[in-house]
Design a protein around this motif. Structure first.
Motif, PDB file in Angstrom:
ATOM      1  N   VAL A   1      -1.455  -0.788  -4.191  1.00  0.00           N
ATOM      2  CA  VAL A   1      -2.623   0.094  -4.108  1.00  0.00           C
ATOM      3  C   VAL A   1      -2.143   1.495  -3.770  1.00  0.00           C
ATOM      4  N   SER A   2      -2.383   2.449  -4.666  1.00  0.00           N
ATOM      5  CA  SER A   2      -1.972   3.830  -4.411  1.00  0.00           C
ATOM      6  C   SER A   2      -2.580   4.768  -5.451  1.00  0.00           C
ATOM      7  N   PRO A   3      -3.110   5.926  -5.013  1.00  0.00           N
ATOM      8  CA  PRO A   3      -3.666   6.867  -5.992  1.00  0.00           C
ATOM      9  C   PRO A   3      -2.602   7.403  -6.935  1.00  0.00           C
ATOM     10  N   GLN A   4      -1.348   7.533  -6.424  1.00  0.00           N
ATOM     11  CA  GLN A   4      -0.254   7.985  -7.286  1.00  0.00           C
ATOM     12  C   GLN A   4       0.883   6.977  -7.204  1.00  0.00           C
TER      13      GLN A   4
ATOM     14  N   GLY B   1       2.639   4.238  -3.172  1.00  0.00           N
ATOM     15  CA  GLY B   1       3.257   4.165  -4.496  1.00  0.00           C
ATOM     16  C   GLY B   1       4.453   5.088  -4.636  1.00  0.00           C
ATOM     17  N   GLY B   2       5.107   5.406  -3.515  1.00  0.00           N
ATOM     18  CA  GLY B   2       6.280   6.280  -3.544  1.00  0.00           C
ATOM     19  C   GLY B   2       7.578   5.484  -3.658  1.00  0.00           C
ATOM     20  N   ALA B   3       8.692   6.173  -3.344  1.00  0.00           N
ATOM     21  CA  ALA B   3      10.013   5.546  -3.479  1.00  0.00           C
ATOM     22  C   ALA B   3      10.149   4.322  -2.561  1.00  0.00           C
ATOM     23  N   VAL B   4       9.592   4.422  -1.361  1.00  0.00           N
ATOM     24  CA  VAL B   4       9.710   3.299  -0.419  1.00  0.00           C
ATOM     25  C   VAL B   4       8.915   2.097  -0.938  1.00  0.00           C
TER      26      VAL B   4
ATOM     27  N   ALA C   1       6.195   0.789   7.273  1.00  0.00           N
ATOM     28  CA  ALA C   1       7.384   1.538   6.847  1.00  0.00           C
ATOM     29  C   ALA C   1       7.740   2.698   7.768  1.00  0.00           C
ATOM     30  N   ASP C   2       6.744   3.323   8.401  1.00  0.00           N
ATOM     31  CA  ASP C   2       7.047   4.506   9.212  1.00  0.00           C
ATOM     32  C   ASP C   2       7.100   4.211  10.706  1.00  0.00           C
TER      33      ASP C   2
ATOM     34  N   VAL D   1       0.861  -1.184   0.000  1.00  0.00           N
ATOM     35  CA  VAL D   1       0.000   0.000   0.000  1.00  0.00           C
ATOM     36  C   VAL D   1       0.897   1.233   0.000  1.00  0.00           C
TER      37      VAL D   1
ATOM     38  N   TYR E   1      -6.304   3.102  -0.344  1.00  0.00           N
ATOM     39  CA  TYR E   1      -6.428   1.794   0.311  1.00  0.00           C
ATOM     40  C   TYR E   1      -7.831   1.545   0.864  1.00  0.00           C
TER      41      TYR E   1
ATOM     42  N   PRO F   1       2.852   7.579   3.611  1.00  0.00           N
ATOM     43  CA  PRO F   1       3.435   8.494   4.602  1.00  0.00           C
ATOM     44  C   PRO F   1       2.408   8.938   5.638  1.00  0.00           C
ATOM     45  N   ILE F   2       1.187   8.368   5.563  1.00  0.00           N
ATOM     46  CA  ILE F   2       0.111   8.837   6.448  1.00  0.00           C
ATOM     47  C   ILE F   2      -0.060   7.849   7.605  1.00  0.00           C
TER      48      ILE F   2
ATOM     49  N   ARG G   1      10.752   0.422  -3.703  1.00  0.00           N
ATOM     50  CA  ARG G   1      11.882  -0.403  -3.232  1.00  0.00           C
ATOM     51  C   ARG G   1      11.385  -1.756  -2.719  1.00  0.00           C
TER      52      ARG G   1
HETATM   53  N1  LIG Z   1      10.992   1.859   5.598  1.00  0.00           N
HETATM   54  C1  LIG Z   1      11.784   2.614   4.874  1.00  0.00           C
HETATM   55  O1  LIG Z   1      12.736   2.124   4.282  1.00  0.00           O
HETATM   56  C2  LIG Z   1      11.490   4.071   4.796  1.00  0.00           C
HETATM   57  C3  LIG Z   1      12.408   4.941   4.208  1.00  0.00           C
HETATM   58  C4  LIG Z   1      12.061   6.291   4.088  1.00  0.00           C
HETATM   59  C5  LIG Z   1      10.834   6.693   4.555  1.00  0.00           C
HETATM   60  N2  LIG Z   1       9.989   5.807   5.143  1.00  0.00           N
HETATM   61  C6  LIG Z   1       8.608   6.138   5.578  1.00  0.00           C
HETATM   62  O2  LIG Z   1       7.747   5.682   4.528  1.00  0.00           O
HETATM   63  C7  LIG Z   1       6.861   6.705   4.119  1.00  0.00           C
HETATM   64  C8  LIG Z   1       6.683   6.651   2.601  1.00  0.00           C
HETATM   65  O3  LIG Z   1       7.832   7.116   1.980  1.00  0.00           O
HETATM   66  P1  LIG Z   1       7.869   7.529   0.420  1.00  0.00           P
HETATM   67  O4  LIG Z   1       9.160   8.216   0.199  1.00  0.00           O
HETATM   68  O5  LIG Z   1       7.573   6.344  -0.423  1.00  0.00           O
HETATM   69  O6  LIG Z   1       6.662   8.582   0.367  1.00  0.00           O
HETATM   70  P2  LIG Z   1       6.032   9.366  -0.874  1.00  0.00           P
HETATM   71  O7  LIG Z   1       5.418  10.608  -0.328  1.00  0.00           O
HETATM   72  O8  LIG Z   1       7.006   9.457  -2.003  1.00  0.00           O
HETATM   73  O9  LIG Z   1       4.868   8.412  -1.388  1.00  0.00           O
HETATM   74  C9  LIG Z   1       3.730   8.175  -0.655  1.00  0.00           C
HETATM   75  C10 LIG Z   1       2.773   7.332  -1.476  1.00  0.00           C
HETATM   76  O10 LIG Z   1       1.683   6.935  -0.641  1.00  0.00           O
HETATM   77  C11 LIG Z   1       0.499   7.014  -1.426  1.00  0.00           C
HETATM   78  N3  LIG Z   1      -0.665   7.155  -0.566  1.00  0.00           N
HETATM   79  C12 LIG Z   1      -1.050   8.232   0.155  1.00  0.00           C
HETATM   80  N4  LIG Z   1      -2.224   7.967   0.780  1.00  0.00           N
HETATM   81  C13 LIG Z   1      -2.602   6.719   0.428  1.00  0.00           C
HETATM   82  C14 LIG Z   1      -3.724   5.900   0.743  1.00  0.00           C
HETATM   83  N5  LIG Z   1      -4.694   6.332   1.562  1.00  0.00           N
HETATM   84  N6  LIG Z   1      -3.796   4.686   0.193  1.00  0.00           N
HETATM   85  C15 LIG Z   1      -2.821   4.238  -0.632  1.00  0.00           C
HETATM   86  N7  LIG Z   1      -1.721   4.952  -0.955  1.00  0.00           N
HETATM   87  C16 LIG Z   1      -1.625   6.192  -0.430  1.00  0.00           C
HETATM   88  C17 LIG Z   1       0.722   8.197  -2.340  1.00  0.00           C
HETATM   89  O11 LIG Z   1      -0.101   8.089  -3.499  1.00  0.00           O
HETATM   90  C18 LIG Z   1       2.205   8.061  -2.678  1.00  0.00           C
HETATM   91  O12 LIG Z   1       2.367   7.254  -3.812  1.00  0.00           O
HETATM   92  C19 LIG Z   1       7.528   7.986   4.612  1.00  0.00           C
HETATM   93  O13 LIG Z   1       6.561   8.907   5.031  1.00  0.00           O
HETATM   94  C20 LIG Z   1       8.344   7.568   5.820  1.00  0.00           C
HETATM   95  O14 LIG Z   1       7.557   7.659   6.989  1.00  0.00           O
HETATM   96  C21 LIG Z   1      10.291   4.527   5.260  1.00  0.00           C
END
Ligand SMILES: NC(=O)c1ccc[n+]([C@@H]2O[C@H](COP(=O)([O-])OP(=O)(O)OC[C@H]3O[C@@H](n4cnc5c(N)ncnc54)[C@H](O)[C@@H]3O)[C@@H](O)[C@H]2O)c1
Ligand SMILES: C[C@@]1(CC(=O)O)C2=NC(=C\c3[nH]c(c(CCC(=O)O)c3CC(=O)O)Cc3[nH]c(c(CC(=O)O)c3CCC(=O)O)/C=C3\N/C(=C\2)[C@@H](CCC(=O)O)[C@]3(C)CC(=O)O)/[C@H]1CCC(=O)O
Length: 218
Positions: free
Chosen positions: A43-46, A21-24, A105-106, A19, A67, A83-84, A27
């Motif tokens: 699952v992710s809007p972006q 769709g960001g960098a984490v 992840a957070d 759940v 989600y 990130p929420i 990975r």
């Molecule tokens: N575990 C790790 O290795 C690690 C590393 C860095 C950061 N983090 C944590 O992970 C979080 C995510 O990091 P990121 O860089 O990928 O963030 P990002 O902001 O690049 O991406 C967040 C993603 O979450 C999606 N999202 C938001 N609300 C959603 C919902 N209700 N349902 C589904 N998807 C939803 C967004 O569409 C976006 O694609 C960070 O906020 C940080 O707390 C973890």
């Protein structure tokens, strides 16, 4: 501090849900694909361009929306990578109730497992974690281990597997078999496998290993 228990999971045919769709999330997805996951839902809007590309290739099923709890249906493992906090919290709580393994992840301690860094060389898989103390150190140690165990370890290990299968099929003397396999592992760990077998077949090598081992006992 959590005293984690290490396992290597076979994800073939197991539904994995990521759940976010960001960098984490990307990975985690790439790690899952490297592990052979073939039922992977994101699952992710972006989503990152990398995830979109993987979706276009058919490697993942990308659901472009927020989600829903029903996304967890049939999942073996889940990654809460948004990130929420409230969303990750809801995912972790629902997974706990449904006895589904979840990674958060957070807030690592809210999940059931953390994701180690991985070095892959054929069947050799080295997993590294600091349990969240320092992901940066984990990434650095991965690079060190990649240099220490080069790409050629895949071939070295394939040679040892072939030898082991032959020995299991034909050497009933357990102590002698173990001695031969341990000696072969020592040779392959420090030497170049191409040199080991430069001018000999694996059968010739087995004879030579056997002679060395038998010599040690007499
Ligand atoms: N575990 C790790 O290795 C690690 C590393 C860095 C950061 N983090 C944590 O992970 C979080 C995510 O990091 P990121 O860089 O990928 O963030 P990002 O902001 O690049 O991406 C967040 C993603 O979450 C999606 N999202 C938001 N609300 C959603 C919902 N209700 N349902 C589904 N998807 C939803 C967004 O569409 C976006 O694609 C960070 O906020 C940080 O707390 C973890
Ligand atoms: C190993 C790897 C695997 C992977 O993710 O695939 C991985 N993190 C990696 C890299 C990395 N992550 C971060 C940095 C920046 C430097 C730094 O912060 O130190 C770097 C380094 C870099 O990018 O080089 C930031 C970060 N990470 C977490 C948080 C949240 C928090 O701690 O609360 C924050 C802060 C967010 C913020 O500050 O907002 C949490 C976790 N990250 C984990 C895994 C788990 C335990 C890992 C362990 O300790 O061993 C754990 C606990 C949970 C989990 O995700 O399972 C991957 C390397 C893979 C590779 O190189 O191949």
């Amino acid at each position: 501090m959590v005293a984690y228990y290490p396992v290597m999971l076979d994800l073939n045919g197991k539904r994995c849900v990521v759940v976010g769709g960001g960098a984490v999330a990307e990975r985690k997805v790439r790690g899952l694909l490297a592990a052979g996951a073939n039922e992977l839902i994101v699952v992710s809007p972006q989503a990152t361009s990398g995830l979109e590309q993987l979706s276009a290739e058919g490697s993942i099923l990308l659901k472009c929306r927020e989600y829903l709890e029903s996304d967890l249906f049939g999942a073996a493992i889940v990654f809460a990578a948004t990130p929420i906090r409230s969303v990750n919290d809801a995912i972790a709580t629902a997974c706990r109730a449904a006895a589904i393994w979840v990674n958060v992840a957070d807030l690592a301690e809210q999940g059931d497992f953390v994701t180690p860094a991985a070095v892959r060389r054929g069947e050799l898989l080295i997993a590294i974690t600091t349990g969240g103390a320092s992901p940066a150190l984990t990434a650095r140690m991965k690079r060190e281990l990649e240099a220490l165990y080069g790409e050629d370890f895949a071939g070295r290990l394939a040679l040892l597997r072939e030898l082991r299968e032959r020995m299991l099929a034909r050497e009933p003397d357990e102590a002698r078999r173990h001695a031969i396999l341990r000696l072969a592992a020592e040779i392959v760990a420090v030497g170049n496998p191409a040199e080991v077998r430069a001018d000999e077949s694996i059968e010739d090598w087995i004879v030579k290993l056997g002679q060395t081992v038998d010599g040690r006992h007499t």
